[in-house]
Motif scaffolding. Structure first.
Motif, mmCIF file in Angstrom:
data_model
loop_
_atom_site.group_PDB
_atom_site.id
_atom_site.type_symbol
_atom_site.label_atom_id
_atom_site.label_comp_id
_atom_site.label_asym_id
_atom_site.label_seq_id
_atom_site.Cartn_x
_atom_site.Cartn_y
_atom_site.Cartn_z
ATOM 1 N N ASN A 6 0.842 -1.308 -0.050
ATOM 2 C CA ASN A 6 0.081 -0.020 -0.031
ATOM 3 C C ASN A 6 0.919 1.422 -0.041
ATOM 4 O O ASN A 6 0.274 2.361 -0.096
ATOM 5 C CB ASN A 6 -0.896 -0.092 1.334
ATOM 6 C CG ASN A 6 -2.051 -1.016 1.077
ATOM 7 O OD1 ASN A 6 -2.585 -1.135 0.045
ATOM 8 N ND2 ASN A 6 -2.245 -1.807 2.217
ATOM 9 N N ALA A 7 2.078 0.984 -0.222
ATOM 10 C CA ALA A 7 3.116 2.340 0.241
ATOM 11 C C ALA A 7 2.741 3.243 -0.991
ATOM 12 O O ALA A 7 2.629 4.583 -0.608
ATOM 13 C CB ALA A 7 4.320 1.912 -0.100
ATOM 14 N N PHE A 8 2.474 2.884 -1.988
ATOM 15 C CA PHE A 8 2.129 3.748 -3.255
ATOM 16 C C PHE A 8 1.036 4.406 -3.130
ATOM 17 O O PHE A 8 0.885 5.722 -3.385
ATOM 18 C CB PHE A 8 2.596 3.166 -4.591
ATOM 19 C CG PHE A 8 1.379 2.375 -5.065
ATOM 20 C CD1 PHE A 8 0.485 2.932 -5.747
ATOM 21 C CD2 PHE A 8 1.314 0.912 -4.808
ATOM 22 C CE1 PHE A 8 -0.747 2.106 -6.433
ATOM 23 C CE2 PHE A 8 0.428 0.288 -5.127
ATOM 24 C CZ PHE A 8 -0.741 0.921 -6.092
ATOM 25 N N LYS A 9 -0.077 3.589 -2.558
ATOM 26 C CA LYS A 9 -1.365 4.479 -2.350
ATOM 27 C C LYS A 9 -1.153 5.347 -1.279
ATOM 28 O O LYS A 9 -1.912 6.477 -1.669
ATOM 29 C CB LYS A 9 -2.181 3.191 -2.021
ATOM 30 C CG LYS A 9 -2.865 2.242 -2.873
ATOM 31 C CD LYS A 9 -3.868 1.529 -2.654
ATOM 32 C CE LYS A 9 -4.109 0.237 -3.320
ATOM 33 N NZ LYS A 9 -4.630 -0.793 -2.887
ATOM 34 N N LEU A 10 -0.550 5.157 -0.269
ATOM 35 C CA LEU A 10 -0.202 6.372 0.725
ATOM 36 C C LEU A 10 0.338 7.493 0.077
ATOM 37 O O LEU A 10 0.022 8.664 0.411
ATOM 38 C CB LEU A 10 0.598 5.766 1.790
ATOM 39 C CG LEU A 10 -0.027 4.574 2.480
ATOM 40 C CD1 LEU A 10 0.910 4.154 3.937
ATOM 41 C CD2 LEU A 10 -1.546 5.076 3.242
ATOM 42 N N GLU A 11 1.468 7.256 -0.842
ATOM 43 C CA GLU A 11 2.176 8.450 -1.383
ATOM 44 C C GLU A 11 1.071 9.170 -2.251
ATOM 45 O O GLU A 11 1.341 10.320 -2.378
ATOM 46 C CB GLU A 11 3.200 7.828 -2.204
ATOM 47 C CG GLU A 11 4.417 7.367 -1.381
ATOM 48 C CD GLU A 11 5.589 7.038 -2.359
ATOM 49 O OE1 GLU A 11 6.482 6.313 -1.750
ATOM 50 O OE2 GLU A 11 5.448 7.064 -3.485
ATOM 51 N N HIS A 12 0.335 8.316 -3.037
ATOM 52 C CA HIS A 12 -0.793 9.319 -3.904
ATOM 53 C C HIS A 12 -1.791 10.092 -2.786
ATOM 54 O O HIS A 12 -1.973 11.245 -3.403
ATOM 55 C CB HIS A 12 -1.705 8.250 -4.479
ATOM 56 C CG HIS A 12 -0.929 7.324 -5.708
ATOM 57 N ND1 HIS A 12 -1.276 6.591 -6.551
ATOM 58 C CD2 HIS A 12 0.644 7.806 -6.230
ATOM 59 C CE1 HIS A 12 -0.260 6.051 -7.519
ATOM 60 N NE2 HIS A 12 0.652 7.045 -7.022
ATOM 61 N N ALA A 13 -2.116 9.575 -2.037
ATOM 62 C CA ALA A 13 -2.909 10.262 -0.973
ATOM 63 C C ALA A 13 -2.211 11.518 -0.436
ATOM 64 O O ALA A 13 -2.641 12.452 -0.441
ATOM 65 C CB ALA A 13 -3.531 9.436 0.131
ATOM 66 N N GLN A 14 -0.988 11.285 -0.131
ATOM 67 C CA GLN A 14 -0.180 12.564 0.330
ATOM 68 C C GLN A 14 0.176 13.606 -0.683
ATOM 69 O O GLN A 14 -0.112 14.851 -0.292
ATOM 70 C CB GLN A 14 1.282 12.165 0.623
ATOM 71 C CG GLN A 14 2.301 13.118 0.909
ATOM 72 C CD GLN A 14 2.460 13.436 2.349
ATOM 73 O OE1 GLN A 14 2.601 12.489 3.135
ATOM 74 N NE2 GLN A 14 3.297 14.527 2.689
ATOM 75 N N ILE A 15 0.314 13.202 -1.955
ATOM 76 C CA ILE A 15 -0.028 14.042 -2.931
ATOM 77 C C ILE A 15 -0.902 14.637 -3.705
ATOM 78 O O ILE A 15 -1.289 15.354 -4.571
ATOM 79 C CB ILE A 15 1.162 13.897 -4.417
ATOM 80 C CG1 ILE A 15 0.673 12.257 -4.783
ATOM 81 C CG2 ILE A 15 2.549 13.383 -3.745
ATOM 82 C CD1 ILE A 15 1.405 12.030 -6.044
#
Ligand code: GLC
Length: 499
Positions: A30-39
Motif C-alpha cells: 500500500n506504500a504507493f497508495k499512501l504516497e498518492h494520498a499524500q500528493i
C-alpha cells in the motif's frame, strides 16, 4: 508435534518482521497508495471529461513501451526523489503503538523510515534542498538516453521537469528554486526535448502538482498518514522541528493564490517554450484544498489544450485525464483495461531516482512488461541517471538485455492489444490481427498452455526463431505442452497464427 508447529510459526513471524524492517516500501503493497494520498491524487470518477480525440494523440495505446526518467538534485546524494525529506513514513507503515510514538516524538527522531539510518541518507528538507548547490550534471546527454530507449523499442519518454521537491530543471520565471538561480541558468529540458525528437520518440514532461519547497512555510513535513493515525502529533517544519506558529486563514488564502499562479506560469512555460509536447504527466494535485476558489486560477484543461492541442494529460492533477496510471504492483486484481492505461515501474527494486537500492532482474522487468501489455497497458519503465546525468552501467545492461530480447520478440508487445473477451489463455497473451502471442515467463513452469475461444489455427511457431511448435487443436481450444517449447534464459513467446 505441537512444539514443532509453534517453533515453525515463531520462525516465520521472526522472518516476516525482519524482512519488513529491512525494506519498508517493498513489503508494503500500500506504500504507493499512501504516497498518492499524500500528493492529493484522487481519481474523479464522476468527471465528464472525455478522452482526447485529437489525431496527434492516438499513438498512445499502440506505443507499448516508454522510458521514464526521474532526475534532479537528489542525485547528488543518491537519495530518492523528494520522499526522503518526509518524516515518519515508518510510523505510518508499521502502526507503532502510542508508547513507541511518544518515545519517537520525545527524542525528536523522525527518521525512522526507509532505512535511511542504514545507509546514512537521513536528511531534513533543508538538507535535501542544499543539494541544489552541488547539482551540476557534467555529462548531461539526454541523447544517450533517447538512443538507448529507441534501441529497446520504446516509443516515448517522460522526464521529471519538476518533482515534489520543487526544483525546476529549467530557468523558470516563476518561483526561485530552479536553474535560474543555480547552474548558471542552464536549461535541462531543451536538450531532452531535442533528443526525443532526434530519435522519433514522443515527448513527455512530468510535472508534480505539489511543490514542497514553494509550500514549505505551510507544509507539514510529517507524513500525512501519521496524522490520520495520531491526530495530535505535532506539525513539523522544514528542519523537522515542531512548528511553533501557524499561518492565519488570510495568509493561507493568499498563498493558495500564489500557488495557483506559480503552477499556471510554470506549466505555461513548459507547454510554450519547447515546441510540440505529446504528454504532460502530472503527478498530484496542487497544494490548494479541493474546492478552494484559488483552484480556478490554476491552469485548466482547456488552457492546456489551447497551448498544445494534440497533448495527452495524465489524470493525477485534475483527477481525470486521457489515460489511467498504475504503479508499483500489477497484482492479479488489476483487470484488463478497456480505456487507455499505463503501468509505470522502476528498474530499481523500489526507488525512482538513482540510489543504492538493487535493481530488478531482466526477467522480472520483462514479466512486468508482458503483464502490462496483456492487460492493455503501456509499460513506462523508469531510470534514474547519476548526478553527472548518465544512466549507469548496471541500468544500461538491463536495458540492453531488454533491447536484445525485443529485437526478436518485440512484435508481440507493440501495436498489439490484450485478447478480446471472446478468447482466454492460461498464460499472459496479446493479440495483433491474425496473431496471438503466448508468453512463457523465464522463472515459471507451465503444465500445458492453452488458448480458448479462437478460430482455426494456421501455424504455431516460436517467435524468436520461427521454429514450429507441436500443438493440438480441438473445439476452439489450442493446447501446447511446455516440453515442446525450447526454453531460453528469458521469456519465450509462442506465435499462434490463425487462419
Ligand atoms: C508516485 C510518487 C512519485 C513518482 C511517481 C511516478 O506518485 O509519489 O515520487 O514520481 O509515483 O509514478
Amino acid at each position: 508435534m505441537k512444539f514443532k508447529i509453534t517453533f515453525v510459526l515463531f520462525v516465520l513471524i521472526c522472518l516476516t518482521l525482519f524482512s519488513q524492517n529491512n525494506d519498508t516500501k517493498k513489503n508494503d503493497p500500500n506504500a504507493f497508495k499512501l504516497e498518492h494520498a499524500q500528493i492529493g491524487f484522487v481519481e474523479d470518477n464522476k468527471a465528464s471529461y472525455k478522452r482526447t480525440e485529437h489525431p496527434d494523440a492516438q499513438w498512445f495505446p499502440d506505443a507499448g513501451f516508454g522510458m521514464f526518467i526521474h532526475f534532479g538534485i537528489c542525485s547528488v546524494k543518491q537519495l530518492d526523489l523528494s520522499w526522503p525529506m518526509i518524516a515518519g513514513m515508518k510510523i505510518a507503515q508499521f502502526k507503532l503503538d502510542s508508547a513507541e510514538v511518544k518515545k519517537v516524538m520525545a527524542s525528536g527522531d523522525y527518521f525512522i523510515r526507509n532505512n535511511c539510518k542504514d545507509d546514512n541518507t537521513c536528511v531534513t528538507p533543508i538538507e535535501y534542498w542544499e543539494q541544489a548547490k552541488y547539482f551540476n550534471p557534467t555529462n548531461y546527454k539526454p541523447e544517450e538516453w533517447a538512443k538507448a530507449a529507441k534501441a529497446a523499442g520504446m516509443k516515448y519518454m517522460v522526464f521529471t521537469t519538476r518533482h515534489h521537491d520543487g526544483f525546476a530543471l529549467w530557468p523558470s520565471k516563476y518561483g526561485n528554486f530552479n536553474t535560474k538561480n543555480y547552474m548558471g541558468g542552464k536549461d535541462l529540458i531543451k536538450p531532452y526535448v531535442e533528443a526525443c525528437r532526434k530519435y522519433g520518440l514522443k515527448v513527455g514532461l512530468y510535472y508534480s502538482g505539489p511543490d514542497w519547497y514553494f509550500n514549505k512555510d505551510y507544509q507539514d513535513f510529517m507524513y500525512y498518514k501519521v496524522r490520520k493515525i495520531y491526530p495530535n502529533i505535532p506539525r513539523l517544519d522544514e528542519n523537522l522541528q515542531v512548528r511553533t506558529s501557524e499561518k492565519s486563514e488570510v495568509e493561507k488564502q493568499a498563498h493558495y493564490d500564489e500557488v495557483a499562479l506559480y503552477i499556471k506560469g510554470q506549466v505555461t512555460e513548459l507547454l510554450s517554450n519547447y515546441g510540440k509536447i505529446d504528454v504532460i504527466w502530472f503527478d498530484g494535485a496542487p497544494d490548494i484544498p479541493k474546492g478552494n476558489k484559488s483552484w480556478k486560477k490554476c491552469i485548466t484543461m482547456d488552457e492546456i489544450h489551447t497551448l498544445q492541442p494534440g497533448i495527452l494529460v495524465s489524470p493525477r492533477f485534475f483527477g481525470y485525464g486521457d489515460f489511467k496510471t498504475f504503479e508499483a504492483n500489477l497484482s492479479k486484481q488489476v483487470n484488463k483495461q478497456t480505456g487507455w492505461a499505463e503501468f509505470c515501474s522502476t528498474v530499481a527494486q523500489w526507488t525512482w531516482a538513482i540510489t543504492k537500492v538493487p535493481l530488478k532482474t531482466t526477467t522480472a522487468l520483462l514479466a512486468e512488461f508482458i503483464q502490462s501489455r496483456s492487460l492493455n497497458m503501456n509499460y513506462l519503465l523508469n531510470f534514474g541517471p547519476t548526478k553527472e546525468g548518465v544512466i549507469n552501467t548496471d541500468m544500461t545492461n538491463r536495458l540492453t538485455e531488454i533491447a536484445n530480447w525485443m529485437k526478436v520478440n518485440g512484435a508481440s508487445l507493440t501495436d498489439c492489444t490484450a485478447l478480446s473477451d471472446a478468447e482466454t489463455a492460461t498464460v499472459y497473451a496479446t493479440a495483433k490481427k491474425q496473431h496471438r502471442y503466448l508468453f512463457l515467463l523465464a522463472d515459471k513452469k507451465y503444465e500445458n498452455i492453452q488458448l480458448t475461444g479462437t478460430e482455426e489455427v494456421k501455424t504455431v511457431t516460436l517467435l524468436a526463431t520461427g521454429k514450429n511448435v507441436n500443438y493440438s487443436f480441438e473445439n476452439g481450444k489450442l493446447t501446447i505442452l511446455e516440453k515442446d517449447v525450447t526454453r531460453t534464459a528469458l521469456a519465450d513467446v509462442i506465435d499462434v497464427e490463425l487462419k
